[in-house]
Design a protein around this motif. Structure first.
Motif, PDB file in Angstrom:
ATOM      1  N   TYR A  59      23.713  56.352  43.472  1.00 17.09           N
ATOM      2  CA  TYR A  59      25.158  56.724  43.798  1.00 17.09           C
ATOM      3  C   TYR A  59      25.479  57.371  44.773  1.00 17.09           C
ATOM      4  O   TYR A  59      24.495  58.278  45.600  1.00 17.09           O
ATOM      5  N   ALA A  60      26.591  57.193  45.365  1.00 12.92           N
ATOM      6  CA  ALA A  60      27.012  57.926  46.618  1.00 12.92           C
ATOM      7  C   ALA A  60      27.391  59.211  46.220  1.00 12.92           C
ATOM      8  O   ALA A  60      27.669  59.469  44.982  1.00 12.92           O
ATOM      9  N   ASP A  61      27.005  60.284  47.054  1.00 13.83           N
ATOM     10  CA  ASP A  61      27.215  61.763  46.539  1.00 13.83           C
ATOM     11  C   ASP A  61      28.559  62.002  46.312  1.00 13.83           C
ATOM     12  O   ASP A  61      28.845  62.782  45.359  1.00 13.83           O
ATOM     13  N   SER A  62      29.534  61.128  46.704  1.00 16.37           N
ATOM     14  CA  SER A  62      31.059  61.581  46.453  1.00 16.37           C
ATOM     15  C   SER A  62      31.323  61.221  44.945  1.00 16.37           C
ATOM     16  O   SER A  62      32.371  61.675  44.626  1.00 16.37           O
ATOM     17  N   VAL A  63      30.651  60.380  44.552  1.00 15.03           N
ATOM     18  CA  VAL A  63      30.851  59.916  43.043  1.00 15.03           C
ATOM     19  C   VAL A  63      30.013  60.419  42.058  1.00 15.03           C
ATOM     20  O   VAL A  63      30.216  60.077  40.676  1.00 15.03           O
TER      21      VAL A  63
END
Length: 121
Positions: A59-63
């Motif tokens: 996952y992207a850190d933002s999600v």
């Protein structure tokens, strides 16, 4: 050829949830990694989440902690469950599927047409 059909986009309020789906169809194939990317206006396309054939996710850190990617091998479908949505999640979301066609073993890297998710009150 392998075609992808996405669904599930729309308008959602901040803090709300949405589930995106992407189904692969067309030539017989063996699917490897499936994923979701997004592109906001004026920005580059970025990775949201991927899932391997064996179920390993990234996952992207933002999600992280808000989005969950999953897949149904029998239906050649990948899902993205999005919770606690924020205005900065507003973007066109694109499905990506990689694998090989059967029996030729020719690799493919297919993209969906994109589905818009708008987070706004």
């Amino acid at each position: 050829q392998v075609q992808l059909v996405e669904s599930g986009g729309g308008l959602v309020q901040p803090g709300g949830s949405r589930r995106l789906s992407c189904a692969a169809s067309g030539s017989p194939c063996s699917i490897g990694t499936m994923g979701w990317y997004r592109q906001a206006p004026g920005k580059q396309r970025e990775l949201v989440a991927t899932i391997t054939r064996g179920g390993t996710t990234n996952y992207a850190d933002s999600v992280k902690g808000r989005f969950t990617i999953s897949r149904d091998g029998a239906r050649n479908t990948v899902y993205l469950q999005m919770n606690n949505l924020k205005p900065e999640d507003t973007a066109a979301y694109y499905c990506n599927v990689r694998g090989v066609e059967v029996p030729s073993l020719r690799p493919f890297d297919s993209w969906g047409q994109g589905t818009q998710v708008t987070v706004s009150s």
